[in-house]
Design a protein around this motif. Structure first.
Motif, PDB file in Angstrom:
ATOM      1  N   GLN A 101      -2.417 -10.793   5.364  1.00 33.52           N
ATOM      2  CA  GLN A 101      -3.780 -10.477   4.961  1.00 33.52           C
ATOM      3  C   GLN A 101      -4.706 -11.365   5.770  1.00 33.52           C
ATOM      4  O   GLN A 101      -4.571 -12.591   5.727  1.00 33.52           O
ATOM      5  CB  GLN A 101      -3.870 -10.834   3.472  1.00 33.52           C
ATOM      6  N   SER A 102      -5.597 -10.780   6.522  1.00 34.05           N
ATOM      7  CA  SER A 102      -6.561 -11.608   7.247  1.00 34.05           C
ATOM      8  C   SER A 102      -7.861 -11.676   6.464  1.00 34.05           C
ATOM      9  O   SER A 102      -8.213 -10.752   5.746  1.00 34.05           O
ATOM     10  CB  SER A 102      -6.831 -11.032   8.638  1.00 34.05           C
ATOM     11  N   LEU A 103      -8.530 -12.790   6.567  1.00 38.40           N
ATOM     12  CA  LEU A 103      -9.845 -12.976   5.946  1.00 38.40           C
ATOM     13  C   LEU A 103     -10.731 -13.652   6.965  1.00 38.40           C
ATOM     14  O   LEU A 103     -10.359 -14.690   7.501  1.00 38.40           O
ATOM     15  CB  LEU A 103      -9.722 -13.909   4.752  1.00 38.40           C
ATOM     16  N   PRO A 104     -11.908 -13.098   7.231  1.00 37.05           N
ATOM     17  CA  PRO A 104     -12.796 -13.794   8.164  1.00 37.05           C
ATOM     18  C   PRO A 104     -13.198 -15.153   7.595  1.00 37.05           C
ATOM     19  O   PRO A 104     -13.371 -15.291   6.380  1.00 37.05           O
ATOM     20  CB  PRO A 104     -14.005 -12.868   8.268  1.00 37.05           C
ATOM     21  N   ILE A 123      -8.362 -11.463  -3.899  1.00 39.43           N
ATOM     22  CA  ILE A 123      -8.764 -12.533  -2.991  1.00 39.43           C
ATOM     23  C   ILE A 123      -9.380 -13.739  -3.713  1.00 39.43           C
ATOM     24  O   ILE A 123      -9.075 -14.880  -3.357  1.00 39.43           O
ATOM     25  CB  ILE A 123      -9.734 -11.995  -1.918  1.00 39.43           C
ATOM     26  N   TRP A 163     -15.550 -14.716  14.310  1.00 40.70           N
ATOM     27  CA  TRP A 163     -14.403 -14.404  15.161  1.00 40.70           C
ATOM     28  C   TRP A 163     -13.201 -15.275  14.902  1.00 40.70           C
ATOM     29  O   TRP A 163     -12.263 -15.274  15.668  1.00 40.70           O
ATOM     30  CB  TRP A 163     -14.759 -14.451  16.645  1.00 40.70           C
ATOM     31  N   ILE A 212     -15.969 -17.567   6.976  1.00 42.10           N
ATOM     32  CA  ILE A 212     -17.400 -17.287   6.920  1.00 42.10           C
ATOM     33  C   ILE A 212     -18.187 -18.129   7.922  1.00 42.10           C
ATOM     34  O   ILE A 212     -19.051 -17.640   8.623  1.00 42.10           O
ATOM     35  CB  ILE A 212     -17.919 -17.515   5.488  1.00 42.10           C
ATOM     36  N   HIS A 221      -9.436 -14.334  17.192  1.00 41.25           N
ATOM     37  CA  HIS A 221      -9.166 -12.913  17.362  1.00 41.25           C
ATOM     38  C   HIS A 221      -8.669 -12.603  18.770  1.00 41.25           C
ATOM     39  O   HIS A 221      -8.410 -11.465  19.090  1.00 41.25           O
ATOM     40  CB  HIS A 221     -10.435 -12.108  17.068  1.00 41.25           C
ATOM     41  N   PHE A 241      -5.324 -16.361   7.870  1.00 41.25           N
ATOM     42  CA  PHE A 241      -4.277 -15.420   7.492  1.00 41.25           C
ATOM     43  C   PHE A 241      -3.498 -15.976   6.308  1.00 41.25           C
ATOM     44  O   PHE A 241      -3.097 -17.146   6.328  1.00 41.25           O
ATOM     45  CB  PHE A 241      -3.312 -15.193   8.665  1.00 41.25           C
ATOM     46  N   TYR A 293     -10.244 -16.240  12.063  1.00 48.20           N
ATOM     47  CA  TYR A 293      -9.675 -15.616  10.885  1.00 48.20           C
ATOM     48  C   TYR A 293      -8.681 -16.538  10.217  1.00 48.20           C
ATOM     49  O   TYR A 293      -7.988 -17.307  10.879  1.00 48.20           O
ATOM     50  CB  TYR A 293      -8.969 -14.305  11.267  1.00 48.20           C
TER      51      TYR A 293
END
Lengths: 275, 275
Positions: free
Chosen positions: A225-228, A63, A234, A230, A202, A238, A236
């Motif tokens: 691949q999902s990444l929140p 990542i 809620w 910061i 989400h 992708f 994301y």
């Protein structure tokens, strides 16, 4: 024309292998200790291109390297796969009984842990790189010390291989990407893969809707691949890789996703290295 | 009844913090150096439960821990989030000018690299753990040495904090899961989150179809991650987390996904820690 390519590690490293296979052996390599330095070398125009590992079949996505490509708006112009094989090597004439300590990158040590269980007299020590230890052994004529590195490293630094492919999981395919400051010069009719990033929340259906568009446009998904995000709970980001037969299909999907998702960014359009 | 919980690291580690917050301070912790040892402790019934970091907002998923949960058929029975803050600490009375070397986990060193640029006299050295260094400093009364660890570690090992929250990215939320050998004892009406794994091929639409089912069943996707299946080119395993209001909706989705995807496996059904 690519003359200078930044790599992570020294000669004999897996990034060096990618440089030799993707370009040719005449390009000049800038050896960097970290991926930050690799990116610095590219941005400062010291290098024409850079090579970065992006994911492997054991540990998944790297990542932080995705983040670097995103942050500095680098362009993925190609990809290359290497089956990473780790080998134990030492000065010529040394046997495995002579080896007291083995230095290597923590990831390489971890992957070879099982092999060393049969040699409890060997101490494993974490180091910055794999091939750089091989270089140090040769330059310092260090007896009793082993390195875990590629066959190429053993060749370059003239070490004997005491254990071949000693990693526990025998198949460890690593995907590297070639990045540049500017967009790809790949011809449109040669492009059949792309890496994109977009945002979605989400709420149910939002990602499914976008994947439906991709499917309708005849794109195949090879990675997601999902990444929140910061700052935004809620929400994301992708990272998605797709392959396609017709560049026009991807162009159509792009214009639709641009409307449906937020922050669409094309990280690269390039030639699929797996056919 | 949970009496013994395996954690990665010693007291004062972030896993220890999770144990204190998720259970209570009376549970006995088994301190393990690696995640393999954590899992061993659980499987051998030395521990009643184990805590494992699974992803963080900087580095993404910790795939090897997903693999351990999958391989040993462990059950996720709960989750917990911690905002990981790194602090520089040393023996009482020491100033930052006294510190010659700082030992910590490579990931902690990496995250605090920027902070140390203003102190070029300090050498950064990789170590196995964060809190264990704090313990060593106190036990050996080591002067000139600093640790990077949690506030709890500073409290337990009675060290002074010389730099608070010194990591570059200030917000670093890490998600931990609580795993057990057997299925959750969470009551059905308390379950509103699940982690599942399934396989699908890269053909267009196959993942979209499954996500559509989830959406139709009123599931919200909070995480998705594809991993290539090593033995089978072009086939992917997906790790997906979903949240829902009604357990019945999830049950319905499960029975549909079972038909449409291959190898559906529920890694855990538990209570969402983020509401």
């Amino acid at each position: 024309m690519i003359k200078t390519v930044a790599i992570q590690g020294v000669k004999g490293s897996f990034h060096h292998i990618v440089s030799q296979q993707f370009f040719d052996k005449t390009v000049h390599n800038i050896e960097c200790l970290t991926f930050d330095e690799v990116v610095d070398s590219l941005i400062s125009e010291e290098s024409d291109a850079a090579i970065m590992a992006l994911e492997n079949s054991i540990a998944g996505s790297i990542i932080p390297n995705y983040a670097l490509i995103d942050k500095y708006n680098l362009h993925i112009v190609g990809e290359h796969y290497v089956d990473v094989q780790h080998n134990l090597m030492a000065l010529s004439g040394q046997t495995i009984e002579d080896i007291k300590e083995v230095y290597s990158h923590p990831m390489a040590l971890l992957q070879c842990k099982e092999f060393f269980k049969q040699y409890p007299h060997i101490k494993l020590v974490e180091d910055k790189d794999t091939a750089e230890v091989a270089q140090r052994i040769q330059e310092g004529q260090l007896k009793g010390i082993g390195a875990i590195a590629s066959v190429l490293a053993a060749e370059i630094f003239e070490l004997d291989i005491l254990g071949k492919s000693i990693q526990t999981i025998k198949h460890n395919e690593t995907r590297f990407v070639i990045v540049k400051r500017t967009n790809s010069e790949v011809l449109e009719n040669e492009i059949n893969k792309a890496s994109i990033k977009f945002e979605a929340n989400h709420k149910r259906g939002s990602l499914a809707t976008i994947l439906n568009v991709m499917s309708d446009c005849k794109l195949n998904l090879t990675k997601i691949q999902s990444l929140p995000i910061i700052e935004t709970p809620w929400k994301y980001a992708f990272f998605v890789d797709v392959t396609f037969n017709e560049y026009g299909d991807f162009k159509k999907a792009k214009s639709l996703i641009e409307i449906m998702a937020e922050g669409l960014k094309v990280l690269g359009e390039y030639k699929n290295a797996k056919l």
